[in-house]
Every structure is written in C-alpha cells, then in structure tokens.
Design a protein around this motif. Structure first.
Motif, PDB file in Angstrom:
ATOM      1  N   SER A  48       0.825  -1.209   0.000  1.00  0.00           N
ATOM      2  CA  SER A  48       0.000   0.000   0.000  1.00  0.00           C
ATOM      3  C   SER A  48       0.857   1.256   0.000  1.00  0.00           C
ATOM      4  CB  SER A  48      -0.933   0.013   1.210  1.00  0.00           C
ATOM      5  OG  SER A  48      -1.840  -1.050   1.145  1.00  0.00           O
ATOM      6  N   VAL A  49       1.892   1.263   0.835  1.00  0.00           N
ATOM      7  CA  VAL A  49       2.792   2.422   0.887  1.00  0.00           C
ATOM      8  C   VAL A  49       3.497   2.598  -0.455  1.00  0.00           C
ATOM      9  CG1 VAL A  49       4.893   3.339   1.946  1.00  0.00           C
ATOM     10  CG2 VAL A  49       3.096   2.373   3.380  1.00  0.00           C
ATOM     11  N   GLU A  50       3.947   1.507  -1.026  1.00  0.00           N
ATOM     12  CA  GLU A  50       4.621   1.572  -2.327  1.00  0.00           C
ATOM     13  C   GLU A  50       3.675   2.097  -3.408  1.00  0.00           C
ATOM     14  OE1 GLU A  50       6.446  -1.604  -5.408  1.00  0.00           O
ATOM     15  OE2 GLU A  50       7.150  -1.791  -3.332  1.00  0.00           O
ATOM     16  N   ALA A  51       2.428   1.639  -3.399  1.00  0.00           N
ATOM     17  CA  ALA A  51       1.442   2.103  -4.373  1.00  0.00           C
ATOM     18  C   ALA A  51       1.140   3.587  -4.176  1.00  0.00           C
ATOM     19  CB  ALA A  51       0.153   1.278  -4.264  1.00  0.00           C
ATOM     20  N   LEU A  52       1.068   4.031  -2.927  1.00  0.00           N
ATOM     21  CA  LEU A  52       0.814   5.436  -2.637  1.00  0.00           C
ATOM     22  C   LEU A  52       1.974   6.309  -3.119  1.00  0.00           C
ATOM     23  CD1 LEU A  52      -0.973   7.592  -1.293  1.00  0.00           C
ATOM     24  CD2 LEU A  52       0.260   7.143   0.823  1.00  0.00           C
ATOM     25  N   ILE A  53       3.186   5.903  -2.830  1.00  0.00           N
ATOM     26  CA  ILE A  53       4.360   6.684  -3.236  1.00  0.00           C
ATOM     27  C   ILE A  53       4.481   6.739  -4.756  1.00  0.00           C
ATOM     28  CG2 ILE A  53       6.895   6.709  -3.221  1.00  0.00           C
ATOM     29  CD1 ILE A  53       6.705   5.664  -0.303  1.00  0.00           C
ATOM     30  N   SER A  54       4.328   5.615  -5.415  1.00  0.00           N
ATOM     31  CA  SER A  54       4.484   5.597  -6.873  1.00  0.00           C
ATOM     32  C   SER A  54       3.292   6.219  -7.597  1.00  0.00           C
ATOM     33  CB  SER A  54       4.716   4.174  -7.374  1.00  0.00           C
ATOM     34  OG  SER A  54       3.574   3.385  -7.158  1.00  0.00           O
ATOM     35  N   GLY A  55       2.147   6.297  -6.931  1.00  0.00           N
ATOM     36  CA  GLY A  55       0.958   6.869  -7.557  1.00  0.00           C
ATOM     37  C   GLY A  55       0.748   8.334  -7.246  1.00  0.00           C
ATOM     38  N   THR A  56       1.717   8.966  -6.579  1.00  0.00           N
ATOM     39  CA  THR A  56       1.564  10.361  -6.176  1.00  0.00           C
ATOM     40  C   THR A  56       2.416  11.273  -7.051  1.00  0.00           C
ATOM     41  OG1 THR A  56       1.115   9.718  -3.886  1.00  0.00           O
ATOM     42  CG2 THR A  56       1.808  11.983  -4.248  1.00  0.00           C
ATOM     43  N   LEU A  57       1.816  12.353  -7.468  1.00  0.00           N
ATOM     44  CA  LEU A  57       2.495  13.389  -8.238  1.00  0.00           C
ATOM     45  C   LEU A  57       2.941  14.456  -7.240  1.00  0.00           C
ATOM     46  CD1 LEU A  57       3.150  14.642 -11.010  1.00  0.00           C
ATOM     47  CD2 LEU A  57       0.824  15.541 -11.032  1.00  0.00           C
ATOM     48  N   TYR A  58       4.224  14.762  -7.215  1.00  0.00           N
ATOM     49  CA  TYR A  58       4.787  15.723  -6.262  1.00  0.00           C
ATOM     50  C   TYR A  58       5.096  17.027  -6.995  1.00  0.00           C
ATOM     51  CZ  TYR A  58       5.308  11.549  -3.451  1.00  0.00           C
ATOM     52  OH  TYR A  58       5.045  10.385  -2.762  1.00  0.00           O
ATOM     53  N   VAL A  59       4.515  18.130  -6.506  1.00  0.00           N
ATOM     54  CA  VAL A  59       4.706  19.425  -7.146  1.00  0.00           C
ATOM     55  C   VAL A  59       5.143  20.435  -6.087  1.00  0.00           C
ATOM     56  CG1 VAL A  59       3.589  21.301  -8.421  1.00  0.00           C
ATOM     57  CG2 VAL A  59       2.944  18.933  -8.883  1.00  0.00           C
ATOM     58  N   PHE A  60       6.266  21.107  -6.352  1.00  0.00           N
ATOM     59  CA  PHE A  60       6.777  22.164  -5.478  1.00  0.00           C
ATOM     60  C   PHE A  60       6.634  23.479  -6.224  1.00  0.00           C
ATOM     61  CE2 PHE A  60      10.283  25.001  -4.355  1.00  0.00           C
ATOM     62  CZ  PHE A  60      10.058  25.144  -2.993  1.00  0.00           C
ATOM     63  N   LEU A  61       5.950  24.444  -5.608  1.00  0.00           N
ATOM     64  CA  LEU A  61       5.726  25.739  -6.236  1.00  0.00           C
ATOM     65  C   LEU A  61       6.204  26.840  -5.295  1.00  0.00           C
ATOM     66  CD1 LEU A  61       4.403  26.983  -8.799  1.00  0.00           C
ATOM     67  CD2 LEU A  61       2.343  27.231  -7.436  1.00  0.00           C
ATOM     68  N   ASP A  62       7.219  27.565  -5.723  1.00  0.00           N
ATOM     69  CA  ASP A  62       7.746  28.708  -4.963  1.00  0.00           C
ATOM     70  C   ASP A  62       7.077  29.951  -5.527  1.00  0.00           C
ATOM     71  OD1 ASP A  62       9.237  30.862  -3.985  1.00  0.00           O
ATOM     72  OD2 ASP A  62      11.110  29.730  -4.023  1.00  0.00           O
ATOM     73  N   LEU A  63       6.277  30.629  -4.730  1.00  0.00           N
ATOM     74  CA  LEU A  63       5.514  31.767  -5.223  1.00  0.00           C
ATOM     75  C   LEU A  63       6.397  32.926  -5.687  1.00  0.00           C
ATOM     76  CD1 LEU A  63       2.437  31.932  -2.825  1.00  0.00           C
ATOM     77  CD2 LEU A  63       2.580  31.010  -5.133  1.00  0.00           C
ATOM     78  N   ARG A  64       7.635  32.995  -5.211  1.00  0.00           N
ATOM     79  CA  ARG A  64       8.537  34.068  -5.663  1.00  0.00           C
ATOM     80  C   ARG A  64       8.912  33.904  -7.121  1.00  0.00           C
ATOM     81  NH1 ARG A  64      13.336  33.106  -1.698  1.00  0.00           N
ATOM     82  NH2 ARG A  64      12.772  31.063  -2.463  1.00  0.00           N
ATOM     83  N   LYS A  65       8.913  32.664  -7.607  1.00  0.00           N
ATOM     84  CA  LYS A  65       9.429  32.394  -8.946  1.00  0.00           C
ATOM     85  C   LYS A  65       8.380  31.924  -9.946  1.00  0.00           C
ATOM     86  CE  LYS A  65      13.640  30.841  -6.739  1.00  0.00           C
ATOM     87  NZ  LYS A  65      14.401  29.667  -6.370  1.00  0.00           N
TER      88      LYS A  65
END
Length: 152
Positions: free
Chosen positions: A14-31
C-alpha cells in the motif's frame, strides 16, 4: 487502493502504491507566477507546468491539462490522466510574498470584501476552491512574521 493485493505484505504494498501513484509538485511563489490577471488561473497553470515539466512531450501534456481549466474538477482529472498518477502532493512555499507589490496585479487577490482586503484570506479561499478533491494533499509554507501580522 483497489489494485493492492491482499496478503501479509499489504501494508508495504500500500505504501509503495501510494508513493508511486503520487504526483509531487513544489511551487515557490517568488518564482512561479509572472503575469497578472486572475490569480486562480495563474496558480493552476503553475501547478500544471511544474507537474509535467519532467515528462516527455511536456508541452503537449500541458496543453491537454490547460484546456480543462474551465471545469473545476476537470483540470485535476486531466492532470492525473496525463501523468498516470492518482494523488497530488502540493508544496507551496513563500506565501509571505503574497503581500508584496508583485501580487497586486492579481485582481482576485486584492478584492475588498466585508472584512476589507486580506490577501492571505483570499489566497486560502482560492486555494480551497481549487483543491477540494480528496486525492490532494497541500502543504503551504512561508515566513510566520510576514503572514501572522497581516492575518490578525
């Protein structure tokens, strides 16, 4: 997670499926935000650009996601479809910059309501409207002193 087989390793799978099925987005509002107008549209566009930036054919995939912005839940469904993911983890950094002149060009962030103009309250109202679906986790960060003295 219906695609995780039952058995003695169900937690690990389950943890492996959650990690591989998640899209990670980092947004810095300054840039991330460069033009004025409607902050919600610019924010969605920033999320989408960051989400597909490392994928092959990113401009074609981005075009597909941007076409679905008219429908509130359509953009996230299309984003999941083009990235082949099921969950979204957003990290939005530097929200203290919302009170700078750079963000005054966004009409929906500097609209007066009955409580006056509070850019942070309006930011969270916009954010909650576009991130109301359950498969989204959002972390917002910023310098405490620049936010707390303006909210209170």
């Amino acid at each position: 997670m219906s695609d995780v087989p039952l058995g003695p390793n169900v937690g690990e799978w389950s943890v492996e499926a959650l990690i591989s099925g998640t899209l990670y987005v980092f947004l810095d509002l300054r840039k991330a935000l460069v033009r004025g107008g409607n902050f919600q549209d610019v924010l969605l566009s920033g999320f989408a650009k960051k989400a597909v930036s490392g994928l092959p054919n990113s401009s074609k995939l981005l075009s597909k996601v941007l076409k679905s912005f008219d429908e509130p839940k359509g953009w996230i469904e299309k984003l999941f479809e083009v990235t082949n993911k099921r969950y979204l983890f957003l990290f939005i950094d530097e929200i203290g910059y919302l009170s700078t002149d750079m963000f005054k060009r966004f009409s929906d962030l500097y609209t007066k309501d009955q409580k006056g103009t509070n850019v942070f309250r309006l930011f969270f109202r916009i954010l909650s409207a576009i991130l109301s679906d359950p498969p989204i986790i959002c972390v917002v960060a910023g310098r405490t002193e620049s936010i707390s003295k303006r909210i209170g």
